[in-house]
Design a protein around this motif. Structure first.
Motif, PDB file in Angstrom:
ATOM      1  N   LEU A 232      35.677  29.524   9.467  1.00 21.57           N
ATOM      2  CA  LEU A 232      35.844  28.413   9.243  1.00 21.57           C
ATOM      3  C   LEU A 232      34.431  27.621   8.223  1.00 21.57           C
ATOM      4  O   LEU A 232      34.527  27.477   7.167  1.00 21.57           O
ATOM      5  N   GLY A 233      33.594  28.612   8.388  1.00 25.44           N
ATOM      6  CA  GLY A 233      32.044  28.239   8.318  1.00 25.44           C
ATOM      7  C   GLY A 233      32.276  29.022   6.993  1.00 25.44           C
ATOM      8  O   GLY A 233      31.870  28.392   5.044  1.00 25.44           O
ATOM      9  N   PHE A 234      33.009  30.370   6.333  1.00 22.70           N
ATOM     10  CA  PHE A 234      32.048  30.660   6.014  1.00 22.70           C
ATOM     11  C   PHE A 234      33.536  30.249   4.809  1.00 22.70           C
ATOM     12  O   PHE A 234      33.446  30.357   3.040  1.00 22.70           O
ATOM     13  N   ASN A 235      34.281  29.739   4.705  1.00 29.58           N
ATOM     14  CA  ASN A 235      35.296  29.361   4.314  1.00 29.58           C
ATOM     15  C   ASN A 235      35.189  27.650   3.690  1.00 29.58           C
ATOM     16  O   ASN A 235      35.408  27.887   2.454  1.00 29.58           O
ATOM     17  N   LEU A 236      34.228  27.517   4.496  1.00 32.17           N
ATOM     18  CA  LEU A 236      33.804  25.657   3.705  1.00 32.17           C
ATOM     19  C   LEU A 236      32.905  26.555   2.844  1.00 32.17           C
ATOM     20  O   LEU A 236      32.832  25.490   1.236  1.00 32.17           O
ATOM     21  N   GLY A 237      31.927  27.252   2.874  1.00 32.46           N
ATOM     22  CA  GLY A 237      30.825  27.359   2.148  1.00 32.46           C
ATOM     23  C   GLY A 237      31.223  27.537   0.697  1.00 32.46           C
ATOM     24  O   GLY A 237      30.916  27.413  -0.174  1.00 32.46           O
ATOM     25  N   THR A 238      32.783  28.919   0.873  1.00 29.66           N
ATOM     26  CA  THR A 238      33.427  29.176  -0.409  1.00 29.66           C
ATOM     27  C   THR A 238      33.689  28.371  -0.662  1.00 29.66           C
ATOM     28  O   THR A 238      34.353  27.776  -2.921  1.00 29.66           O
ATOM     29  N   ILE A 239      34.493  26.891  -0.629  1.00 24.48           N
ATOM     30  CA  ILE A 239      34.811  26.286  -1.410  1.00 24.48           C
ATOM     31  C   ILE A 239      34.095  25.244  -2.031  1.00 24.48           C
ATOM     32  O   ILE A 239      33.990  24.900  -3.427  1.00 24.48           O
TER      33      ILE A 239
END
Length: 438
Positions: free
Chosen positions: A380-387
Motif C-alpha cells: 500500500l505505502g510503496f504503491n501510493l508513493g509510486t503513484i
C-alpha cells in the motif's frame, strides 16, 4: 523459553541458507521481469506515440503516450491492497506467482495490438486497458517480493539479500533498454516504427514463463507459516494496518516518493530528455541507458551491506541530500556538452544516488510492520508513493520543460521528491539488525 529472571524470552527463528538464497533469487528475477514488462513501454514511448496518438504536435503526442504510461500506476494501490490481502491472509507464494503471470500476458498482448491507423480510437483504448490490468498486477509484485525475502533472511543480512529486489527492478529497466537498443540498431528507427517495436513486448511472454518456473517452486516463508499456525492472520489487513500503523504507512509513502520521484527521472525520462531535448541519436542513448543502469545495479549489493552496517536511515539520508545537491547541475552539464562520455558519467552519478535510496528502503519497509499485515503495509505505502512520484515523473518532467522552456526544470521535481524523503526520516527509529515485528 524463560530467562534467568523468569521473563519470557522471544524465540529467535532459524533461517535456512538455502531458503534465503532461493527467496532472494526468485524475488529478484521476478522483479526484474516485472520491471522489464512495465518499463519497455517507456523506452519505446518515442516510437509508439505517433502510432497510437497521432498528432501534428509531437509534444502533445508524447504527452498522451506518457499519460498512458502513468495510467498503469493509478491502479497499483488497488492491486497492492488485493494481493496484500491475499498474501497476508493465505500466504506469500500465490500472489507472487499470479502477479508476474498477469503482467507478462498483458505486456505481451501490447505487442499484437492494432495501431490507430488500423482501428482508430480503439487502439489507444485497448492500450490503456492492458496498461491498467498490468498496473493492477504490478501493485502486488514488489511489496510481495520484499516481504518474502525479508521473512526468509536473518536480520544481519536483510539489507544485502534485500538488495535483490531493487537490483531486479532496476536491472529490468537495463534489460528493457538493451533489448530496445538491439532492435533499434538492427532495423533502424524506421523499422521500429513499421513493425519491430512489437518484439520487445512479445518477449514478455517467455520471460513470464521463466519466472513462473522459478516462483512455483517456492514454499511459504517460515514467518507466515508461524503466523498461520498461531491463527494471527488479519481478516482485513488493510483496515488493521491503517488502524495500527498509520505513521509507518506514511513513512513508506514518503520514502517511496523519494525513491520513485528520483529514480524514474533517471530510468525513463532521461532517455526521452537525451533524445528529444538534447538531440542525441536514439540507438546510442538506448545503449548508454542500458550500460549506466547496469553499472548502477552492480553497486546495490554493496549498498545493501552498507545498510546492514551503518543503518538504513543514514544511507537513505545520504542519497536524498546528494540529489538535493546535484540534480540541477547534472542536467545543466548534460545540456552544455556534446560528449556522450561526459553525459554517461553524469547519468551514472545520478543513478548511483538512487541505489542509496532504493536498497535500504525495501528492507526498512518490511521492518516497520508486523507479520499479519506486512505484505499489505509495504504494498500500500510503496504503491501510493509510486503513484505520486513514479509513474507521473516522466509526464511531469516533459510538462515542466514544455511550460517553462527550461530543460533543467525536471531537476526541481527531483529535489522536491528528495526533500519529502528526507522529512519522512525524522524521528525514525533505526530498524537494521533487528528481528521483524510480529
Amino acid at each position: 523459553m524463560t530467562s534467568a529472571h523468569g521473563a519470557t524470552a522471544v524465540a529467535v527463528p532459524t533461517f535456512s541458507p538455502r531458503l534465503t538464497r532461493r527467496a532472494a533469487l526468485a524475488g529478484g528475477v521476478g522483479t526484474l521481469i516485472e520491471y522489464y514488462d512495465f518499463s519497455v513501454y517507456g523506452f519505446l514511448a518515442v516510437t509508439i506515440a505517433p502510432l497510437f496518438f497521432p498528432n501534428s504536435d509531437s509534444t502533445a503526442s508524447m504527452l498522451a503516450a506518457l499519460a498512458v504510461f502513468a495510467s498503469g500506476y493509478i491502479v497499483r494501490p488497488l492491486g497492492g491492497v488485493f494481493f496484500g490481502w491475499l498474501g497476508d491472509r493465505y500466504g506469500r507464494r500465490a500472489p507472487l506467482v499470479a502477479t508476474i503471470v498477469g503482467m507478462g500476458v498483458c505486456s505481451g498482448l501490447i505487442g499484437v495490438l492494432p495501431t490507430y491507423e488500423s482501428v482508430g480510437v480503439l487502439a489507444p483504448v485497448l492500450l490503456v486497458l492492458l496498461r491498467l490490468v498490468s498496473g493492477f498486477c504490478a501493485g502486488g509484485e514488489v511489496g510481495g517480493a520484499a516481504t518474502y525475502i525479508a521473512e526468509s533472511t536473518p536480520p544481519h543480512r536483510r539489507g544485502f539479500f534485500g538488495s535483490f529486489t531493487p537490483f531486479g527492478s532496476t536491472f529490468g529497466f537495463a534489460v528493457a533498454a538493451m533489448v530496445v537498443a538491439v532492435f533499434t540498431s538492427a532495423v533502424g528507427s524506421d523499422g521500429m516504427t513499421e513493425w519491430w517495436w512489437r518484439m520487445p513486448f512479445l518477449l514478455c511472454l517467455p520471460l513470464a514463463l521463466l519466472c513462473l518456473w522459478a516462483r512455483a517452486r517456492l514454499e511459504d516463508t517460515p514467518e507466515f507459516t508461524k503466523t498461520k499456525k498461531e491463527g494471527r492472520q488479519a481478516k482485513w489487513p488493510l483496515i488493521q494496518v491503517l488502524r495500527d500503523h498509520p505513521v509507518a504507512v506514511l513513512r513508506v509513502i514518503g520514502v517511496a516518493v523519494a525513491t520513485n520521484g528520483t529514480g524514474y527521472i533517471g530510468l525513463t525520462y532521461m532517455n526521452i530528455y537525451l533524445i528529444d531535448d538534447l538531440g542525441f541519436p536514439a540507438d546510442q542513448v538506448s545503449w548508454l541507458s542500458a550500460g549506466v543502469i547496469a553499472l548502477a545495479c552492480l553497486t546495490m549489493p554493496l549498498v545493501g551491506l552498507l545498510s546492514d552496517r551503518a543503518g538504513r536511515r543514514k544511507v537513505i539520508a545520504t542519497g536524498v541530500v546528494g540529489y538535493l545537491a546535484i540534480s540541477y547541475p547534472v542536467l545543466a552539464l548534460m545540456e552544455s556538452t556534446s560528449s556522450m562520455m561526459v553525459v554517461g558519467v553524469l547519468y551514472l552519478a545520478f543513478m548511483v544516488l538512487n541505489a542509496l535510496l532504493q536498497v535500504p528502503a525495501f528492507p526498512m519497509f518490511t521492518e516497520l510492520f508486523g507479520g499479519s499485515t506486512r505484505y499489505t503495509g509495504v504494498a500500500l505505502g510503496f504503491n501510493l508513493g509510486t503513484i505520486l512520484a513514479g509513474g507521473t515523473a516522466p509526464y511531469m518532467a516533459t510538462w515542466l520543460v514544455q511550460q517553462t522552456g527550461d530543460n533543467q526544470a525536471p531537476a526541481f521535481w527531483v529535489m522536491g521528491a528528495a526533500l519529502i524523503g528526507l522529512l519522512s526520516l525524522i524521528r525514525l527509529k533505526e530498524t537494521a539488525n533487528t528481528a521483524l515485528p510480529t
